[in-house]
Enzyme design. Structure first.
Site, PDB file in Angstrom:
ATOM      1  N   THR A 217      24.604 -54.164  16.931  1.00  0.00           N
ATOM      2  CA  THR A 217      24.977 -54.685  15.611  1.00  0.00           C
ATOM      3  C   THR A 217      25.047 -56.199  15.623  1.00  0.00           C
ATOM      4  O   THR A 217      25.285 -56.832  16.657  1.00  0.00           O
ATOM      5  CB  THR A 217      26.348 -54.138  15.169  1.00  0.00           C
ATOM      6  OG1 THR A 217      27.348 -54.538  16.115  1.00  0.00           O
ATOM      7  CG2 THR A 217      26.324 -52.628  15.045  1.00  0.00           C
ATOM      8  N   ASN A 219      27.361 -59.035  14.183  1.00  0.00           N
ATOM      9  CA  ASN A 219      28.748 -59.112  13.741  1.00  0.00           C
ATOM     10  C   ASN A 219      28.939 -60.290  12.786  1.00  0.00           C
ATOM     11  O   ASN A 219      28.619 -61.430  13.118  1.00  0.00           O
ATOM     12  CB  ASN A 219      29.680 -59.274  14.939  1.00  0.00           C
ATOM     13  CG  ASN A 219      29.599 -58.091  15.880  1.00  0.00           C
ATOM     14  OD1 ASN A 219      29.430 -56.956  15.446  1.00  0.00           O
ATOM     15  ND2 ASN A 219      29.701 -58.346  17.176  1.00  0.00           N
ATOM     16  N   GLU A 264      29.856 -55.202  10.574  1.00  0.00           N
ATOM     17  CA  GLU A 264      28.894 -54.987  11.653  1.00  0.00           C
ATOM     18  C   GLU A 264      27.643 -54.323  11.087  1.00  0.00           C
ATOM     19  O   GLU A 264      27.714 -53.233  10.521  1.00  0.00           O
ATOM     20  CB  GLU A 264      29.505 -54.120  12.743  1.00  0.00           C
ATOM     21  CG  GLU A 264      30.771 -54.727  13.346  1.00  0.00           C
ATOM     22  CD  GLU A 264      31.443 -53.799  14.333  1.00  0.00           C
ATOM     23  OE1 GLU A 264      31.179 -53.909  15.539  1.00  0.00           O
ATOM     24  OE2 GLU A 264      32.235 -52.940  13.874  1.00  0.00           O
TER      25      GLU A 264
END
Length: 332
Positions: A217, A219, A264
């Site tokens: 992911t 962030n 995320e």
């Protein structure tokens, strides 16, 4: 529309920096937070006034929100922070924007002085367009009727735009849109906006837990006053390399650390390094609330289902308006 500024969008953040190419034009005045359907009714009226003439059309707006200035302990979340508001005004087809600092001193200007010193002497306007609920000047003395009379006395035109209503005959407003975000009601929020709500944020380093789960992911942090409901969302994301479909989680990761809120984003079919890049994230639909899982395996199984649901939502995506078409670049 043909105007002196039509080949480029002009921006100023003070009266001293106001571009001469915009002087003598049609001004749309308002807060324009979100540049939603109600705001665009004002902007469209201004564009209509300037259409077919050689007079530029520009917006005059204010930052920060007046309620934030007078009650700083309860700041108003901005659907479109200043930079994004300016971009939205450009996308709407205006020739420029003047964003004035809103302070208590600015708010104390007499309505007559606002008209004479700003609208006439500095901007040299030919026509002003505002919404039905716009007020200006000390003690909000500048009502729509006051502006009409001032225009008649000083020789500039005035158009007051009636309130824009949704399909349920309720007023389209930034407050309603914020409330929709707080409920995760993306269909209504996006419907009132006339485009998919979006934000921009820089990718920050995280704990790499998503990568370990098979879902790397990016962030991102949202502002502390963002009311967005925690949960899972289908998203369209613009990176430096183009557009990507994805699924995102907003919240505190209760399965792991229940820490500070993070947004995320997992991009489908993407590999690469996004650190320190600024992403633009459009929220398409809300899938579910944030949950705590008994094991990483249970979480991964749910993430698989979330990904499938997000792909289905994104696969049927259609533009909500011409603005949405431009913002999401459906043709790409």
């Amino acid at each position: 529309m043909s105007s002196p500024a039509s080949s480029r969008f002009l921006f100023a953040d003070s009266l001293d920096a106001f571009p001469q190419d915009l002087k003598g034009g049609v001004v749309a005045i308002g807060n324009f937070d979100g540049v939603h359907r109600g705001h665009r009714a004002v902007l469209d009226a201004a564009l209509g006034m300037g259409h077919g003439t050689h007079h530029p059309v520009f917006a005059m707006s204010f930052e920060p929100h007046p309620r934030t200035v007078f009650n700083p302990s309860a700041p108003v979340f901005r659907l479109t922070p200043p930079a994004l508001k300016v971009e939205m005004l450009r996308v709407c087809g205006l020739d420029g924007a003047l964003i004035l600092p809103f302070t208590k001193e600015f708010a104390s200007i007499e309505a007559k002085a606002f008209v004479q010193d700003i609208l006439i002497d500095t901007l040299g306007i030919r026509h002003a367009v505002t919404g039905y609920d716009f007020h200006f000047g000390k003690a909000r003395q500048g009502t729509p009727d006051f502006l009409r009379m001032a225009g008649a006395n000083h020789g500039f035109g005035v158009t007051i735009v009636h309130r824009e209503e949704d399909e349920g005959a309720e007023a389209v407003s930034s407050t309603r849109i914020r409330d929709c975000l707080a409920r995760g009601d993306m269909p209504q929020a996006n419907g009132l906006l006339g485009y998919r709500w979006f934000f921009e944020a820089e990718v920050r380093h995280g704990d790499k837990r998503g990568r370990d789960l098979g879902y790397p992911t990016a962030n991102l942090s949202l502002s502390e006053d963002c009311p967005l409901l925690e949960g899972i969302y289908a998203v369209k994301v613009k990176t430096g390399g183009g557009w990507h479909d994805g699924v995102a989680s907003y919240g505190r990761r209760p399965t792991f650390d229940n820490g500070a809120k993070l947004f995320e984003v997992h991009l489908f079919d993407f590999s690469g390094d996004l650190y320190d890049e600024t992403l633009r994230v459009h929220l398409i639909s809300y899938l579910r609330g944030e949950q705590k899982f008994d094991s990483a395996e249970d979480l991964i199984a749910q993430m698989d289902r979330d990904g499938q649901e997000a792909r289905a939502a994104l696969g049927s995506l259609r533009p909500l308006s011409e603005i949405d078409l431009k913002l999401l670049d459906f043709a790409s």
